[in-house]
Design a protein around this motif. Structure first.
Motif, mmCIF file in Angstrom:
data_model
loop_
_atom_site.group_PDB
_atom_site.id
_atom_site.type_symbol
_atom_site.label_atom_id
_atom_site.label_comp_id
_atom_site.label_asym_id
_atom_site.label_seq_id
_atom_site.Cartn_x
_atom_site.Cartn_y
_atom_site.Cartn_z
ATOM 1 N N TYR A 116 -8.512 -11.493 -1.391
ATOM 2 C CA TYR A 116 -7.347 -11.096 -0.576
ATOM 3 C C TYR A 116 -6.393 -12.267 -0.350
ATOM 4 C CZ TYR A 116 -9.311 -13.470 3.451
ATOM 5 O OH TYR A 116 -9.785 -14.445 4.289
ATOM 6 N N LYS A 117 -6.916 -13.504 -0.366
ATOM 7 C CA LYS A 117 -6.015 -14.648 -0.113
ATOM 8 C C LYS A 117 -4.973 -14.789 -1.218
ATOM 9 C CE LYS A 117 -8.493 -17.281 3.234
ATOM 10 N NZ LYS A 117 -8.331 -18.391 4.152
ATOM 11 N N SER A 118 -5.345 -14.464 -2.440
ATOM 12 C CA SER A 118 -4.346 -14.544 -3.504
ATOM 13 C C SER A 118 -3.343 -13.407 -3.386
ATOM 14 C CB SER A 118 -5.020 -14.541 -4.882
ATOM 15 O OG SER A 118 -5.508 -13.268 -5.204
ATOM 16 N N LEU A 119 -3.768 -12.293 -2.837
ATOM 17 C CA LEU A 119 -2.808 -11.199 -2.587
ATOM 18 C C LEU A 119 -1.798 -11.640 -1.524
ATOM 19 C CD1 LEU A 119 -1.810 -8.323 -3.007
ATOM 20 C CD2 LEU A 119 -3.655 -7.514 -1.501
ATOM 21 N N LEU A 120 -2.292 -12.244 -0.438
ATOM 22 C CA LEU A 120 -1.388 -12.747 0.612
ATOM 23 C C LEU A 120 -0.408 -13.779 0.069
ATOM 24 C CD1 LEU A 120 -3.771 -13.237 3.678
ATOM 25 C CD2 LEU A 120 -1.965 -11.529 3.438
ATOM 26 N N ALA A 121 -0.795 -14.475 -0.990
ATOM 27 C CA ALA A 121 0.070 -15.523 -1.549
ATOM 28 C C ALA A 121 1.129 -14.968 -2.504
ATOM 29 C CB ALA A 121 -0.780 -16.571 -2.259
ATOM 30 N N GLN A 122 1.021 -13.695 -2.892
ATOM 31 C CA GLN A 122 2.021 -13.108 -3.794
ATOM 32 C C GLN A 122 3.379 -13.036 -3.099
ATOM 33 O OE1 GLN A 122 1.346 -12.020 -7.127
ATOM 34 N NE2 GLN A 122 -0.412 -13.299 -6.578
ATOM 35 N N PHE A 169 0.842 -1.193 0.000
ATOM 36 C CA PHE A 169 0.000 0.000 0.000
ATOM 37 C C PHE A 169 0.881 1.249 0.000
ATOM 38 C CE2 PHE A 169 -2.837 -3.207 1.948
ATOM 39 C CZ PHE A 169 -3.834 -3.167 0.981
ATOM 40 N N PRO A 170 0.388 2.340 -0.602
ATOM 41 C CA PRO A 170 1.163 3.579 -0.595
ATOM 42 C C PRO A 170 1.430 4.054 0.832
ATOM 43 C CG PRO A 170 -1.078 3.925 -1.446
ATOM 44 C CD PRO A 170 -0.877 2.458 -1.327
ATOM 45 N N LYS A 171 2.629 4.616 1.032
ATOM 46 C CA LYS A 171 3.016 5.038 2.378
ATOM 47 C C LYS A 171 4.102 6.087 2.271
ATOM 48 C CE LYS A 171 6.480 1.404 3.037
ATOM 49 N NZ LYS A 171 6.547 1.068 1.585
ATOM 50 N N ALA A 196 -2.332 -4.118 7.435
ATOM 51 C CA ALA A 196 -3.347 -3.184 6.933
ATOM 52 C C ALA A 196 -4.452 -3.926 6.183
ATOM 53 C CB ALA A 196 -2.690 -2.147 6.019
ATOM 54 N N LEU A 197 -4.062 -4.886 5.324
ATOM 55 C CA LEU A 197 -5.046 -5.647 4.558
ATOM 56 C C LEU A 197 -6.005 -6.396 5.485
ATOM 57 C CD1 LEU A 197 -6.074 -6.891 1.848
ATOM 58 C CD2 LEU A 197 -4.362 -8.694 2.178
ATOM 59 N N LEU A 198 -5.438 -7.073 6.496
ATOM 60 C CA LEU A 198 -6.274 -7.903 7.361
ATOM 61 C C LEU A 198 -7.043 -7.062 8.384
ATOM 62 C CD1 LEU A 198 -3.885 -10.966 7.728
ATOM 63 C CD2 LEU A 198 -5.968 -10.792 6.356
ATOM 64 N N LEU A 199 -6.492 -5.917 8.774
ATOM 65 C CA LEU A 199 -7.259 -4.995 9.621
ATOM 66 C C LEU A 199 -8.442 -4.430 8.844
ATOM 67 C CD1 LEU A 199 -4.274 -3.141 11.320
ATOM 68 C CD2 LEU A 199 -6.038 -4.419 12.555
ATOM 69 N N ILE A 208 0.641 -7.919 14.941
ATOM 70 C CA ILE A 208 -0.732 -7.743 14.436
ATOM 71 C C ILE A 208 -0.947 -8.616 13.200
ATOM 72 C CG2 ILE A 208 -2.300 -6.083 13.335
ATOM 73 C CD1 ILE A 208 -1.066 -3.920 15.172
ATOM 74 N N ALA A 209 0.027 -8.608 12.288
ATOM 75 C CA ALA A 209 -0.085 -9.458 11.098
ATOM 76 C C ALA A 209 -0.193 -10.919 11.506
ATOM 77 C CB ALA A 209 1.121 -9.236 10.184
ATOM 78 N N ALA A 210 0.643 -11.349 12.464
ATOM 79 C CA ALA A 210 0.637 -12.752 12.907
ATOM 80 C C ALA A 210 -0.720 -13.132 13.492
ATOM 81 C CB ALA A 210 1.748 -12.985 13.928
#
Lengths: 189, 189
Positions: free
Chosen positions: A158-164, A80-82, A175-178, B173-175
Motif C-alpha cells: 500500500y505504501k507504493s500506492l500512496l506514493a503514486q 476506488f470505484p465510486k 478508504a485504503l488506510l481505513l 481521516i486521511a491526515a
C-alpha cells in the motif's frame, strides 16, 4: 477535553439560491452566531442522495482500482470505484451496481467500512465506503465515455500506492488506510 | 498491472462559464474522448491558490483538533485546522498562519506529510497536509465568527476519534491515518 459538547447552532436568518447550473445549485446563507456575530456563507447543493465508494478485494491481498478521466483536474486519476446513489437505491445496492459498471465484478461479501463527508463547510455530501469480497465477473453498462482501466494492487504494497502521483483523492486515501486499519495489515517497512 | 500508463487525454472542444456566485464559478466543458465519445461535464472553480491542513502534535501523543461550525452540513464538525493559501504565501506559511488563527499556536517543527485532492471529477483543489511539532503559544486574529473550540486527543486512542460521529471529513481521516502510518503508531486493539 470535551468530546460530547453540544454547541448552540447559529441561526439561519436567510437562505437564497444565488447560482445554478445543470448539476449544481449555490445557496447563500445568512447566519447569526450565538455570540451575535453575523456571517454570510455559501453552500453547494448536489444530488442529496449520497454517494458510495467500493474497496474491492479480488483476494486477501489484491485491491482493484480504476484509472478514470477527471474533468476538474483534466487528467487521469487512480482511485476506488465510486458513484452517486440513485433514487430508490440503498447504498449497498448502489455500491454493487457501481462495482459492476466500473470494474466488471459483482460481490457476494459486503462490509460497511466507514461513512465520510467532504468539505462540510460547503457541501452536505455523505459517502458510504464498503469493502467488497467474494467477487464474481458481472458487467453492467454504465454511463462512462470509455472503458475504465482496472488496476490491481497488492494491499501489502500500500505504501507504493500512496506514493503514486495519480492516487491523491482524499476519500480513496482514507478508504485504503481505513481498510488497512480494519484488517490490521502490518506496516510495510 | 500498468502503474505508469500515460493515457491520451480527451480533447476540450469547448469550455464556458455557466454559473457564478461570490465564491464559486461553474464551467461547462465539452469533451471528445480518444474513442470518439463526446461528453459534457461541469467543473467547479475555486480560489486556485490551494489549501493546507495542519496536524498539530502538542506532544508525542497529543493531537490538537478544532470543532467548527460547517454551513454545508449545518452542524459542528471536529477536524484538523485548515484553510486556503493566501496570494503570495507558501503552503507552509499558510499552515503556520492557520494554526495560529484557529488553534492559538505557532510551530517550529514542520513536516510535509502528503498532498491530497478532493473530488477531482469536479474540482482542482489541492491540499498540502503538514505535521506541526515544537508548538508555542501564539494567537493571530482570523476571520472566524466565534472562537473555535480546541480539542486534545491522544494519538494512541485514534480509534475512538474515528468513531466520533462529528469526525467524518475525509481529509481529516486521511491526515490522521497518514500520520499514524508515518509515525508507525501501533494498532490500538
Amino acid at each position: 477535553m470535551d468530546k460530547s459538547k453540544h454547541k448552540q447552532l447559529p441561526e439561519i436568518v436567510a437562505c437564497k439560491e444565488v447560482a445554478r447550473s445543470r448539476l449544481v445549485a449555490v445557496e447563500q446563507v445568512d447566519l447569526k452566531f450565538s455570540n451575535g456575530a453575523e456571517r454570510c456563507f455559501e453552500k453547494i447543493k448536489g444530488s442529496g442522495q449520497g454517494a458510495v465508494m467500493v474497496v474491492p478485494l479480488l483476494d486477501a491481498d489484491t485491491l482493484l482500482l480504476i484509472r478514470e478521466y477527471c474533468a476538474g483536474t483534466h487528467n487521469y486519476q487512480l482511485g476506488f470505484p465510486k458513484g452517486l446513489v440513485d433514487p430508490g437505491e440503498q447504498p449497498q445496492q448502489a455500491a454493487n451496481r457501481e462495482l459492476q459498471e466500473e470494474v466488471g465484478f459483482g460481490a457476494h461479501g459486503w462490509t460497511h467500512l466507514h461513512q465520510v463527508c467532504m468539505a462540510p463547510a460547503f457541501f452536505n455530501a455523505k459517502m458510504d465506503i464498503f469493502i467488497a469480497k467474494d467477487l464474481f465477473a458481472s458487467v453492467l453498462e454504465g454511463d462512462e465515455p470509455e472503458p475504465l482501466e482496472v488496476v490491481q494492487w497488492p494491499l501489502s504494497d500500500y505504501k507504493s500506492l500512496l506514493a503514486q502521483t495519480d492516487f491523491t483523492e482524499a476519500r480513496s486515501i482514507a478508504a485504503l488506510l481505513l481498510l488497512k486499519d480494519f484488517l490490521e495489515v502490518p506496516d510495510d517497512k
